[in-house]
Design an enzyme around this catalytic site. Structure first.
Site, PDB file in Angstrom:
ATOM      1  N   ARG A  68       0.831  -1.204   0.000  1.00  0.00           N
ATOM      2  CA  ARG A  68       0.000   0.000   0.000  1.00  0.00           C
ATOM      3  C   ARG A  68       0.868   1.258   0.000  1.00  0.00           C
ATOM      4  NH1 ARG A  68      -4.609   0.466   4.517  1.00  0.00           N
ATOM      5  NH2 ARG A  68      -2.866   1.096   5.834  1.00  0.00           N
ATOM      6  N   LYS A 167      -2.463   7.181   1.219  1.00  0.00           N
ATOM      7  CA  LYS A 167      -2.263   7.557   2.625  1.00  0.00           C
ATOM      8  C   LYS A 167      -1.213   8.665   2.619  1.00  0.00           C
ATOM      9  CE  LYS A 167      -2.139   4.988   6.531  1.00  0.00           C
ATOM     10  NZ  LYS A 167      -3.266   5.425   7.331  1.00  0.00           N
ATOM     11  N   GLU A 200     -16.301   6.091   6.148  1.00  0.00           N
ATOM     12  CA  GLU A 200     -15.426   5.467   7.143  1.00  0.00           C
ATOM     13  C   GLU A 200     -15.383   6.401   8.357  1.00  0.00           C
ATOM     14  OE1 GLU A 200     -11.312   5.380   5.898  1.00  0.00           O
ATOM     15  OE2 GLU A 200     -11.458   7.308   4.889  1.00  0.00           O
TER      16      GLU A 200
HETATM   17  N1  PXG Z   1      -9.280   4.967   7.323  1.00  0.00           N
HETATM   18  C1  PXG Z   1      -8.316   5.904   7.409  1.00  0.00           C
HETATM   19  C2  PXG Z   1      -8.588   7.261   6.888  1.00  0.00           C
HETATM   20  C3  PXG Z   1      -7.086   5.582   7.968  1.00  0.00           C
HETATM   21  O1  PXG Z   1      -6.112   6.498   8.046  1.00  0.00           O
HETATM   22  C4  PXG Z   1      -7.893   3.324   8.364  1.00  0.00           C
HETATM   23  C5  PXG Z   1      -9.097   3.703   7.780  1.00  0.00           C
HETATM   24  C6  PXG Z   1      -7.699   1.911   8.810  1.00  0.00           C
HETATM   25  O2  PXG Z   1      -6.793   1.239   7.919  1.00  0.00           O
HETATM   26  P1  PXG Z   1      -5.800   0.105   8.416  1.00  0.00           P
HETATM   27  O3  PXG Z   1      -5.084  -0.321   7.200  1.00  0.00           O
HETATM   28  O4  PXG Z   1      -4.902   0.726   9.451  1.00  0.00           O
HETATM   29  O5  PXG Z   1      -6.644  -0.967   8.989  1.00  0.00           O
HETATM   30  C7  PXG Z   1      -6.854   4.271   8.459  1.00  0.00           C
HETATM   31  C8  PXG Z   1      -5.531   3.941   9.059  1.00  0.00           C
HETATM   32  C9  PXG Z   1      -3.916   7.220  14.048  1.00  0.00           C
HETATM   33  C10 PXG Z   1      -3.661   6.277  12.927  1.00  0.00           C
HETATM   34  O6  PXG Z   1      -2.916   7.699  14.616  1.00  0.00           O
HETATM   35  C11 PXG Z   1      -4.663   5.920  12.060  1.00  0.00           C
HETATM   36  C12 PXG Z   1      -4.403   5.049  11.011  1.00  0.00           C
HETATM   37  C13 PXG Z   1      -3.157   4.531  10.839  1.00  0.00           C
HETATM   38  C14 PXG Z   1      -2.164   4.910  11.707  1.00  0.00           C
HETATM   39  C15 PXG Z   1      -2.394   5.788  12.758  1.00  0.00           C
HETATM   40  O7  PXG Z   1      -5.079   7.465  14.368  1.00  0.00           O
HETATM   41  N2  PXG Z   1      -5.418   4.768  10.195  1.00  0.00           N
END
Ligand code: PXG
Length: 310
Positions: A68, A167, A200
């Protein structure tokens, strides 16, 4: 110096015990890990990142996160100067250097140092930062009792502006939504897309349970294709629970029996209120509990082992 006191006291621990940060191929002490103010990652939020978990000495779905990361970079015309295999090696080395068996890895790729001006082609080499530390997103109590959510007025941007799959280092949209949630006394917020469908949360994906079946918005609704989301879809398949992708509105959350969120930082966490309205019984439900238990089991063996350091 302007007579200001430095914010962080010097690290009193011996050098070999201090946090080590990878920057551009070197492992540096935290205090020495610095980047240029001319880095476009800082100036424009131009860059990409990943958040990855280490559980029980194993890095959860490292390959999926690296894929990713490289796809996010490709999407913004940024060529990461090392191969995916080299990035994997550097990540493992950074985790080992910090003696972590459980924790959190942040990979940050910045556009690199350039001039004052948007043009990314004047930045000769993207910067690589790897931080291996710990994370605790929500208090333990919330995993027992469930999160309270609000619907954020801040919408997810249309994919025509920027793909939600990138991201990027520019998380202001999510930060603005998170501020709304926190100011409303909640821990997370539901984000809708431009059409008003549930996309989301600010940093998590969302699932609901209704009459024994599980539903989650399709990625086309504007959410990130979460790696935890994918793991949970697999878990549900193994548990024999049907999971369907469906466009949802707030109605589907208000009328759900259960709701939970998934994310690298959050793991799997129940949500029990939306906009002060109780979801289901107002307590974490049985299907959520089953998924949480199966996820904890999965992370024990699904992952790349961290190399041993003495
Ligand atoms: N939606 C968004 C916008 C994200 O940034 C997720 C969903 C979940 O994806 P994953 O692949 O992690 O299951 C994310 C990922 C934080 C933090 O500090 C948040 C994420 C990753 C790292 C840190 O809140 N979110």
């Amino acid at each position: 110096m302007l007579g200001l006191k430095s914010g962080t006291p010097p690290d009193a621990r011996p050098r070999y015990l201090r946090m080590k940060i990878h920057i551009d191929g070197q492992l540096l002490d935290k205090e020495d890990a610095k980047i240029s103010v001319f880095d476009h990652g800082l100036l424009y939020g131009d860059g990409v990142f990943e958040g990855i978990r280490i559980y029980h000495g194993r890095i959860f779905r490292l390959n999926a996160h690296l894929k990713r990361l490289y796809e996010s970079a490709r999407s913004i015309c940024m060529e990461i100067p090392i191969s995916i295999e080299e990035m994997e090696k550097a990540t493992l080395e950074t985790v080992a250097a910090n003696n972590l068996q459980d924790g959190y890895i942040r990979l940050v790729i910045t556009r690199g140092v350039g001039s004052l001006g948007l043009n990314p082609f004047q930045c000769p080499r993207p910067g690589i930062i790897i931080i291996a530390s710990t994370i605790s997103l929500y208090p333990a109590e919330r995993y027992e009792k469930g999160l309270n959510l609000i619907t954020c007025a801040t919408r997810r941007p249309t994919p025509a502006a920027l793909s939600p799959q990138v991201k990027s280092l520019n998380y202001l949209n999510n930060v603005m939504a998170k501020i709304e949630a926190i100011q409303a006394g909640c821990e997370e917020g539901i984000m809708l897309n431009e059409q008003g469908y549930v996309a989301e949360c600010t940093g998590d994906n969302v699932f609901v349970i209704k009459d024994g079946q599980v539903y989650t918005p399709p990625i086309s609704a504007g959410g990130l294709d979460g790696i935890t989301r994918q793991a949970v879809i697999e878990i549900l398949g193994q548990l024999g629970i049907r999971c369907t992708e469906k466009m949802m509105t707030r109605h589907d959350l208000f009328t759900a029996d259960e709701c939970f969120l998934t994310g690298t930082a959050a793991e799997v966490i129940p949500a029990v209120q939306l906009d002060r309205r109780v979801i289901g019984s107002g307590k974490p439900g049985p299907v959520t509990a089953q998924v949480v238990a199966a996820f904890h089991e999965l992370v024990k063996h699904d992952g790349t082992p961290v190399p041993y350091t003495a």
